[in-house]
Design an enzyme around this catalytic site. Structure first.
Site, PDB file in Angstrom:
ATOM      1  N   LYS A  47      44.719  33.168  44.185  1.00  0.00           N
ATOM      2  CA  LYS A  47      44.569  33.949  45.561  1.00  0.00           C
ATOM      3  C   LYS A  47      44.895  32.911  46.712  1.00  0.00           C
ATOM      4  CE  LYS A  47      41.002  36.920  43.597  1.00  0.00           C
ATOM      5  NZ  LYS A  47      39.459  37.141  43.035  1.00  0.00           N
ATOM      6  N   GLN A  91      33.611  35.085  44.055  1.00  0.00           N
ATOM      7  CA  GLN A  91      34.157  35.015  42.615  1.00  0.00           C
ATOM      8  C   GLN A  91      32.972  35.561  41.630  1.00  0.00           C
ATOM      9  OE1 GLN A  91      37.731  35.319  42.092  1.00  0.00           O
ATOM     10  NE2 GLN A  91      37.253  36.087  40.040  1.00  0.00           N
ATOM     11  N   ASP A 114      36.688  42.677  49.391  1.00  0.00           N
ATOM     12  CA  ASP A 114      36.576  43.075  47.992  1.00  0.00           C
ATOM     13  C   ASP A 114      35.974  44.516  48.127  1.00  0.00           C
ATOM     14  OD1 ASP A 114      37.802  42.123  45.906  1.00  0.00           O
ATOM     15  OD2 ASP A 114      36.306  40.503  45.477  1.00  0.00           O
TER      16      ASP A 114
END
Ligand code: NAP
Length: 292
Positions: A47, A91, A114
């Site tokens: 990412k 994460q 997200d």
């Protein structure tokens, strides 16, 4: 038809790079990684690398495995208050001693690229516009739209009901007027259900879809990632009953490969979210120009 997520994502990233040069304030994605999970580390590095390649600033905050929940939440609060940070991503999975829900709730919904926070998930479920759409389902829909696969009125079978993929996928498909069936580990007669699907979206991590069993000319989207006995990356679709790729392409309308399908689309979708501007211009330009 092969749904080439790799080529489409490259095209999207190239377009984002151009858009970023026009912005006065560069987007800035902050990623928090807790612990030493090797797969998570690879995802986070990918990412960061992708963001930097297209001119998006990216910071990775690495915290040790034994980080206390309060300490992690303090880091999130700092990022919430930092005007230079436009997107925050924690994460997953987190170490077991940390309550994931408390962490997710600490993220500012306006920076929740997200789409994990209750505000964004709630809005999605209510049919309201969240600040961000969840990246994997959004990436899948962008891919289906690019390849002009109709969604409205189609029977879509989603296999998997995680908060990251399955559930938000269902919401987004309903908003697109699909008829949706959700399957999971307690579903009886999975093979019978997938036979009725126009589109199958499988997000399990095991070879659950015997492709010879699906309806002729259905569309297969493979989200799953696992390793086969030789350690090679593979998805949920089991094509072992087919002689070769030509036989597969004769039988199905389209399928997304692993690797090179949904995975790259997820990253492109995250970068679109981080860009913080409407995507429609970028996507319609790509629809017109093609992937060459
Ligand atoms: P997850 O949280 O582990 O969920 C897996 C889902 O599969 C669960 O809903 C589970 O049912 C269901 N399931 C398990 N065995 C099944 C079976 N035999 N038949 C039908 N359903 C079954 O996983 P996730 O986070 O959604 O990820 C799923 C897969 O997609 C993983 O391989 C992951 O690596 C991959 N993934 C890929 C991307 C990408 O960008 N390509 C993004 C995210 C995830 P229960 O709910 O009943 O347990």
């Amino acid at each position: 038809m092969i749904l080439d997520g790799k080529a489409l994502s490259k095209k999207i990233l190239d377009e984002i790079k151009v858009e970023v040069t026009k912005l006065d304030k560069k987007p800035h994605l902050a990623v928090i990684l807790v612990g030493n999970d090797p797969a998570s580390r690879i995802y986070v590095n990918n990412k960061k690398k992708t963001a930097l390649n297209i001119g998006i600033n990216s910071t990775v905050i690495e915290l040790p495995e034994d980080t206390k929940e309060e300490v992690l939440i303090e880091h999130i609060k700092k990022l919430n208050n930092d005007d230079t940070v436009t997107g925050i991503l924690v994460q997953m999975p987190l170490p077991k001693h940390i309550n994931k829900d408390n962490v997710v709730c600490a993220i500012d919904p306006k920076k929740d690229v997200d789409c994990f926070t209750p505000e964004n998930v709630g809005k999605l479920s209510l049919g309201m516009k969240p600040y961000f759409y969840p990246v994997t389902p959004q990436g899948i829909l962008i891919m289906l739209d690019y390849y002009k696969i109709p969604i409205e009125g189609q029977h879509v079978v989603v296999i998997g009901r995680s908060n990251i993929v399955g559930k938000p996928m269902v919401q987004m498909l309903l908003q697109r007027n699909a008829t949706v069936t959700v399957c999971h580990s307690h579903t009886k007669n999975l093979d019978d259900i997938i036979k009725t699907a126009d589109i199958i979206i499988s997000a399990v991590g095991k070879k659950v879809v015997r492709c010879k069993m699906v309806k002729y000319k259905s569309v297969l989207v493979d989200v799953g990632i696992s390793r086969d006995t030789n350690g090679k990356l593979t998805g949920d679709l089991n094509f072992s009953d087919f002689k070769d790729i030509n036989e597969i392409l004769d039988f199905v309308e389209a399928f997304s490969p692993v690797p090179g399908g949904v995975g790259p689309m997820t990253i492109a979708s995250l970068m679109l979210n981080t860009l913080l501007i409407e995507h429609t211009g970028i996507l319609s330009r790509i629809a017109k120009s093609g992937l060459e």
